[in-house]
Design a protein around this motif. Structure first.
Motif, PDB file in Angstrom:
ATOM      1  N   LYS A 265       0.028 -16.302 -20.670  1.00 31.89           N
ATOM      2  CA  LYS A 265       0.104 -14.946 -20.287  1.00 31.89           C
ATOM      3  C   LYS A 265       1.388 -14.155 -20.701  1.00 31.89           C
ATOM      4  CE  LYS A 265      -3.582 -14.218 -18.894  1.00 31.89           C
ATOM      5  NZ  LYS A 265      -4.679 -13.063 -19.527  1.00 31.89           N
ATOM      6  N   GLU A 294       6.985  -2.650 -11.070  1.00 32.74           N
ATOM      7  CA  GLU A 294       6.725  -3.852 -11.736  1.00 32.74           C
ATOM      8  C   GLU A 294       6.180  -5.126 -10.646  1.00 32.74           C
ATOM      9  OE1 GLU A 294       9.318  -4.719 -15.294  1.00 32.74           O
ATOM     10  OE2 GLU A 294       9.616  -6.717 -14.247  1.00 32.74           O
ATOM     11  N   TYR A 297       2.814  -4.403  -9.327  1.00 39.88           N
ATOM     12  CA  TYR A 297       1.751  -4.765 -10.282  1.00 39.88           C
ATOM     13  C   TYR A 297       1.590  -6.474 -10.598  1.00 39.88           C
ATOM     14  CZ  TYR A 297      -0.097  -5.389 -15.184  1.00 39.88           C
ATOM     15  OH  TYR A 297      -0.835  -6.004 -16.075  1.00 39.88           O
TER      16      TYR A 297
ATOM     17  N   PHE B 139      -5.277  -5.707  -2.188  1.00 41.13           N
ATOM     18  CA  PHE B 139      -5.943  -4.904  -3.113  1.00 41.13           C
ATOM     19  C   PHE B 139      -7.361  -5.056  -3.570  1.00 41.13           C
ATOM     20  CE2 PHE B 139      -1.337  -3.908  -3.691  1.00 41.13           C
ATOM     21  CZ  PHE B 139      -1.283  -2.635  -3.650  1.00 41.13           C
ATOM     22  N   LYS B 143      -8.966  -7.298 -12.031  1.00 44.62           N
ATOM     23  CA  LYS B 143      -7.323  -7.614 -12.187  1.00 44.62           C
ATOM     24  C   LYS B 143      -7.270  -7.559 -13.967  1.00 44.62           C
ATOM     25  CE  LYS B 143      -6.772  -8.329  -8.168  1.00 44.62           C
ATOM     26  NZ  LYS B 143      -6.492  -7.135  -7.226  1.00 44.62           N
ATOM     27  N   PRO B 144      -6.339  -7.439 -14.542  1.00 42.65           N
ATOM     28  CA  PRO B 144      -6.199  -7.190 -15.946  1.00 42.65           C
ATOM     29  C   PRO B 144      -6.333  -8.611 -16.519  1.00 42.65           C
ATOM     30  CG  PRO B 144      -4.010  -7.157 -14.828  1.00 42.65           C
ATOM     31  CD  PRO B 144      -4.844  -7.015 -13.651  1.00 42.65           C
ATOM     32  N   THR B 145      -7.129  -8.463 -17.679  1.00 46.48           N
ATOM     33  CA  THR B 145      -7.012  -9.829 -18.604  1.00 46.48           C
ATOM     34  C   THR B 145      -5.768  -9.900 -19.398  1.00 46.48           C
ATOM     35  OG1 THR B 145      -8.650  -8.532 -19.810  1.00 46.48           O
ATOM     36  CG2 THR B 145      -9.518 -10.362 -18.203  1.00 46.48           C
ATOM     37  N   GLU B 146      -5.453  -8.671 -20.013  1.00 46.95           N
ATOM     38  CA  GLU B 146      -4.591  -8.631 -20.941  1.00 46.95           C
ATOM     39  C   GLU B 146      -3.181  -7.843 -20.415  1.00 46.95           C
ATOM     40  OE1 GLU B 146      -4.285 -10.410 -23.816  1.00 46.95           O
ATOM     41  OE2 GLU B 146      -6.481 -10.940 -23.497  1.00 46.95           O
ATOM     42  N   LEU B 147      -1.936  -8.401 -20.783  1.00 49.73           N
ATOM     43  CA  LEU B 147      -0.756  -7.686 -20.234  1.00 49.73           C
ATOM     44  C   LEU B 147      -0.282  -6.891 -21.322  1.00 49.73           C
ATOM     45  CD1 LEU B 147       1.249 -10.587 -18.646  1.00 49.73           C
ATOM     46  CD2 LEU B 147      -0.472  -8.945 -17.546  1.00 49.73           C
ATOM     47  N   ARG B 149       2.908  -4.629 -22.757  1.00 52.47           N
ATOM     48  CA  ARG B 149       4.387  -4.386 -22.618  1.00 52.47           C
ATOM     49  C   ARG B 149       4.846  -3.027 -23.656  1.00 52.47           C
ATOM     50  NH1 ARG B 149       7.145  -8.544 -20.083  1.00 52.47           N
ATOM     51  NH2 ARG B 149       5.861 -10.511 -19.721  1.00 52.47           N
ATOM     52  N   ARG B 154       9.175  -3.982 -21.092  1.00 51.10           N
ATOM     53  CA  ARG B 154       8.511  -3.933 -19.905  1.00 51.10           C
ATOM     54  C   ARG B 154       7.050  -3.832 -19.463  1.00 51.10           C
ATOM     55  NH1 ARG B 154      12.822  -2.695 -16.692  1.00 51.10           N
ATOM     56  NH2 ARG B 154      11.956  -2.512 -14.516  1.00 51.10           N
ATOM     57  N   LEU B 155       6.593  -4.407 -18.421  1.00 51.95           N
ATOM     58  CA  LEU B 155       5.098  -4.732 -18.364  1.00 51.95           C
ATOM     59  C   LEU B 155       4.751  -3.254 -17.995  1.00 51.95           C
ATOM     60  CD1 LEU B 155       5.265  -7.660 -16.079  1.00 51.95           C
ATOM     61  CD2 LEU B 155       3.724  -7.371 -18.179  1.00 51.95           C
ATOM     62  N   GLN B 156       3.453  -2.623 -18.597  1.00 56.20           N
ATOM     63  CA  GLN B 156       2.853  -1.357 -18.345  1.00 56.20           C
ATOM     64  C   GLN B 156       1.727  -1.835 -17.401  1.00 56.20           C
ATOM     65  OE1 GLN B 156       4.044   1.489 -20.073  1.00 56.20           O
ATOM     66  NE2 GLN B 156       5.640  -0.193 -19.992  1.00 56.20           N
ATOM     67  N   ASN B 158      -1.459  -1.440 -16.353  1.00 57.88           N
ATOM     68  CA  ASN B 158      -2.893  -1.322 -17.062  1.00 57.88           C
ATOM     69  C   ASN B 158      -3.899  -1.689 -15.912  1.00 57.88           C
ATOM     70  OD1 ASN B 158      -2.365  -4.023 -16.946  1.00 57.88           O
ATOM     71  ND2 ASN B 158      -3.112  -4.465 -19.025  1.00 57.88           N
ATOM     72  N   LEU B 159      -3.389  -1.658 -14.530  1.00 58.71           N
ATOM     73  CA  LEU B 159      -4.446  -1.988 -13.682  1.00 58.71           C
ATOM     74  C   LEU B 159      -5.679  -1.091 -13.503  1.00 58.71           C
ATOM     75  CD1 LEU B 159      -2.216  -3.193 -10.549  1.00 58.71           C
ATOM     76  CD2 LEU B 159      -4.159  -4.533 -11.754  1.00 58.71           C
ATOM     77  N   GLN B 162      -7.640   0.669  -8.023  1.00 53.77           N
ATOM     78  CA  GLN B 162      -7.704  -0.376  -7.038  1.00 53.77           C
ATOM     79  C   GLN B 162      -7.865   0.506  -5.715  1.00 53.77           C
ATOM     80  OE1 GLN B 162      -6.509  -4.172  -7.673  1.00 53.77           O
ATOM     81  NE2 GLN B 162      -7.098  -3.313  -9.663  1.00 53.77           N
TER      82      GLN B 162
END
Lengths: 382, 501
Positions: A265, A294, A297, B139, B143-147, B149, B154-156, B158-159, B162
């Motif tokens: 991941k 973050e 998330y 929640f 759930k996201p399958t791909e992350l 950034r 920085r993580l975006q 993309n949820l 919920q």
């Protein structure tokens, strides 16, 4: 020393006991780790001395080590350490390896006979690289290919167990007290930039050597003290992604979670800490907005990989160590620095025995991961 | 035809030493059980009209009343029960389908009662929820399958949309019409105060309740009653009702007597006419049609709301759920055969569908086997009776539960199972203004908050005992359960070991 004296050498008794993997075996433990942040290689002597101080935290039913940087001459090859029950299993496994890998070198892992370590299986080491044709036709990246081959051997070939499969690193483990296991494997003759060690206190006899720690996949290794209450939730989630938990140990599932989150991941070790020992919602609510978003998330997206219950772990990876406690810090863990060395242990005494003088010593809070890398290297998202 | 008279199953027993003939019982009973005999000045009770709702018992100021099971009986027969015999008389008399309400009361195995919960001893510590944080919020959603950034790594976020619940409990679908305005108001206000959700059921949303939209799940069912753009936009999530545990395979029927005033307006149908929801959605004859409805609703609400698909627990529920998980749904709600209803044909309620415990275990396992468990959240319903049932459901694999009957009990329901009559003496399942005013929404709301808060405390105690301090670590954690008194097959389906193993 008041240790439980289990009849380990009683063949009749052993025949009646299940092997680890067929049952859950709660364990208490000692862990220790050390790393040179300058990447200087040092002997395995220190890690044996360190873990031996915590003799009473294990009960003679498991000990082991992970050593990083020990195979510089073969650093581009996967080092497979394998237990075989017998030579038939070895032949079958070698046939499999030959179909999938180019075997550069193979040998028995050198050991030293000791009355403290008995019933050893055949222990072999193979330096391998995937066959280019096999790798291409699998459409997998190289590490995934190797990981799948390891699973294949461990689940399909009876009497074989690959217990170490990383590059330029190796796991050495057995049933016995950790200091005896270290001497058995002649660990003092290896030099590496980082070592971890584990002394195990299982409640049940493991029946064979596979359940000892560290648990490793590719270059990830985990030593762990604790009993996680989230085990089955974690196991059932990680098994969705192709992992097979064959040992039913906490350490195994933690190692797979870390492999999944980091290698597959692309989460950094820091991000992984806030998944598996996620901050409490009340803590998250007090964070500055960006950090909060973050943390929210990560907790939401990876909620199945939150680990609850007591644990202290040391994760080894290529170029570094990561130490982490559960969110409530239900297990002891201390970290210390001296010059370029960083030490992590269940007990301060196990650090002082190596380095009586320390520049700094602290007890990380629950959920606060400590990540140490060689030469300030980025613990990368691969 | 003397055969028409059936000796009542229950008798109203009055203690005449206590009765002061105040006639409260008479005024409280919508079924006209009680009356004053002028000549003697004594109260009389016609037990044959009694539905055993206990309204008179609860309000009798001198505690003079009780309802007891009659000892009158047919000649004993292990095959032909009194129930079987009397139902034949009723049908021979009326020629009609027998109607019932609330959940299946028959003595089928209850698997929640055969599951036992674990606790920590020695090797790991239990956690005291009074001293340490104990988290029960969840929640619901994909759930996201791909992350993803950004350029700085920085993580975006993309949820997918919920739902956030403070407690893994929601109020299940009960339409305005099947239950009263005051009952709906109680549920809506309690959901808001608790940080959870209630569900409109298939009856639209009364305009007074749009303000609770953030805690409302709006339902789209086969009759499409009360569905329009503002309705869809008002809620936090949209639920497509494909089936209901109490009556899998059939639609709904709200009798014209309940379609009055606001109910008629909210449903957008004429007063006095029956509201018939067809058995299937006539635009969904297959799984690919469901996908179209899911995406139509998402389009209509700009992909801002999760879509729930609710199905009844039937024999091949796991294959159906797996199909739904691949059809764009964010959440799957599964309703077991003990789930409640405002009216259902008795034969269907009592014979169709399977227990929620088995359905849930099997769906959770199938979704994991297929690697798509994170594509959806699972909500289970169909007789969650206590916090222990919640804990067991979560450990089997549910993200959250729906409660309907338990919520109505909190509002005063005594499970007399006569909702279909429209004469609910507790003011819940009725539109009779004389009866609905008996339910005070201030009190109703408070009692619902009490119930869910009490369960939350108990869930935390049980989690703490297991050494688990966050509910997500309990989800699907079947090692925390052991079965008792079950066959190998039952254990296999539930995915749990037997006690002692």
């Amino acid at each position: 020393m008041g240790q439980i004296n289990l009849p380990q050498d009683n063949a009749l008794m052993r025949a009646e006991l299940p092997r680890e993997g067929e049952f859950r075996n709660p364990s208490g433990c000692a862990i220790s780790g050390m790393i040179s942040t300058s990447g200087k290689r040092f002997s395995g002597e220190d890690i044996i001395r360190s873990i031996s101080v915590m003799h009473d935290r294990s009960n003679g039913l498991g000990g082991g080590f992970a050593a990083y940087g020990i195979y510089p001459e073969y650093k581009d090859f996967y080092a497979l350490h394998i237990f075989f029950d017998d030579s038939a299993a070895k032949h079958e496994c070698e046939a499999f390896l030959e179909r999938h890998f180019d075997i550069i070198n193979l040998s028995k892992i050198p050991t030293r006979k000791s009355p403290a370590i008995t019933d050893e299986p055949l222990i072999w080491r193979y330096f391998v690289t995937p066959l280019p044709t096999k790798l291409a036709s699998s459409q997998l990246d190289e590490r995934e290919f190797v990981a799948r081959c390891v699973f294949r051997v461990n689940t399909r070939i009876k009497g074989c167990y690959v217990f170490s499969s990383g590059k330029n690193m190796g796991v050495f483990k057995a049933v016995g007290f950790p200091e005896d296991v270290g001497r058995f494997y002649r660990l003092e003759e290896y030099e590496g930039y980082a070592f971890t060690a584990h002394g195990r206190y299982p409640t049940n006899t493991p029946g064979w050597w596979g359940g000892a720690h560290p648990f490793a996949l590719l270059d990830y290794s985990v030593v762990h003290n604790g009993e996680i209450s989230s085990y089955d939730a974690n196991r059932r989630s990680i098994e969705m992604h192709g992992y097979k938990c064959t040992l039913q140990t906490d350490t195994e599932v933690i190692a797979y979670i870390i492999d999944y989150l980091n290698r597959r991941k692309g989460l950094s070790m820091k991000e992984i800490c806030s998944v598996i020992a996620a901050p409490f919602w009340q803590t998250i609510a007090q964070m500055p907005p960006e950090e909060r978003a973050e943390a929210e998330y990560l907790r939401n997206a990876f909620s199945s990989y939150l680990i609850t219950g007591p644990f202290s772990i040391i994760v080894g990876f290529e170029g570094g160590l990561m130490a982490l406690n559960d969110r409530l810090k239900l297990r002891s863990m201390v970290v210390a620095e001296r010059d370029d060395m960083v030490y992590i242990s269940s007990e301060e005494a196990a650090i002082r025995v190596i380095s009586p003088e320390l520049d700094r010593l602290w007890y990380p809070e629950g959920g606060q991961g400590v990540i140490i890398t060689v030469n300030g290297g980025d613990e990368k998202c691969r | 035809m003397p055969i028409n008279f059936l000796c009542p199953e229950y008798e109203v027993v009055r203690d005449y030493d206590r009765c002061i003939a105040c006639r409260v019982c008479e005024r409280q009973c919508a079924n006209n059980v009680h009356s004053l005999i002028k000549e003697s000045g004594k109260m009389f009770a016609d037990s044959s009209k009694c539905v055993v709702c206990h309204r008179c018992v609860s309000l009798c100021p001198t505690r003079a009343l009780k309802i007891v099971k009659s000892d009158h009986s047919f000649r004993q027969n292990a095959n032909w029960s009194a129930k079987a015999i009397t139902e034949i008389y009723k049908q021979a008399d009326s020629g009609g389908v027998l109607l019932s309400s609330m959940g299946n009361p028959e003595a089928y195995p209850n698997y929640f009662d055969r599951l036992l919960i674990n606790a920590s001893q020695v090797t790991n510590p239990s956690i005291d929820p009074l001293r340490e944080p104990m988290e029960t919020s969840v929640f619901l959603g994909k759930k996201p399958t791909e992350l993803v950034r950004d350029e700085n790594g920085r993580l975006q976020n993309n949820l997918a949309p919920q739902l956030h619940l403070n407690v893994p409990v929601m109020f299940s679908a009960m339409s305005y019409g099947s239950i009263s305005y005051n009952a709906h108001e109680s549920l809506a206000r309690a959901a808001e105060a608790l940080g959870i959700y209630y569900n409109t059921g298939e009856g639209g949303l009364h305009e007074d309740f749009y303000k609770y939209g953030r805690n409302t799940i709006v339902q789209v069912a086969s009759g499409r009653f009360g569905v329009h753009k503002a309705f869809l936009e008002s809620g936090a999530a949209i639920e497509i009702k494909m089936g209901q545990g109490a009556k899998p395979g059939i639609g709904g029927h709200l009798p014209g007597a309940k379609i009055v005033g606001d109910v008629s307006r909210t449903r957008m149908i004429p007063e006095g006419g029956d509201a018939i929801s067809p058995a299937p959605h006539h635009d969904i004859y297959s799984i690919e049609d469901l996908r179209q409805l899911v995406y139509s609703l998402k389009e209509a609400t700009e992909y801002k709301k999760p879509v729930i698909v609710k199905i009844a627990a039937v024999h091949n529920v796991s294959a159906i759920a797996s199909g739904i998980a691949r059809s764009g749904a964010d959440i799957i709600a599964i309703d077991g055969f003990r789930g409640g209803t405002g009216a259902a044909p008795t034969r269907i309620r009592d014979n169709v569908g399977i227990p929620i415990e088995l359905a849930l275990a099997s769906v959770d396992k199938r979704l994991r086997d297929e690697g798509i468990r994170d594509e959806v959240s699972l909500v289970c319903a169909g007789s969650i009776r206590s916090s222990a049932d919640v804990v067991k459901a979560v450990a089997l694999g549910a993200d959250a539960v729906y409660i309907g009957t338990a919520a109505l009990l909190a509002l005063g329901c005594h499970l007399c199972r006569n909702c279909q009559s429209g004469k609910c003496n507790w003011g819940i399942a009725t539109q009779d203004s004389q009866l609905t005013k008996r339910l005070n929404p201030d009190i109703g709301c408070k009692r619902l908050i009490n119930l869910v808060s009490a369960w939350d405390h108990e869930i935390k105690e049980m989690m703490g005992g297991m050494g688990i301090n966050s509910i997500e670590a309990l989800r699907g954690n079947r090692l925390m359960l052991r079965g008792i008194g079950m066959t190998e097959k039952e254990l296999e389906i539930l995915g749990v070991r037997h006690a002692g193993e």
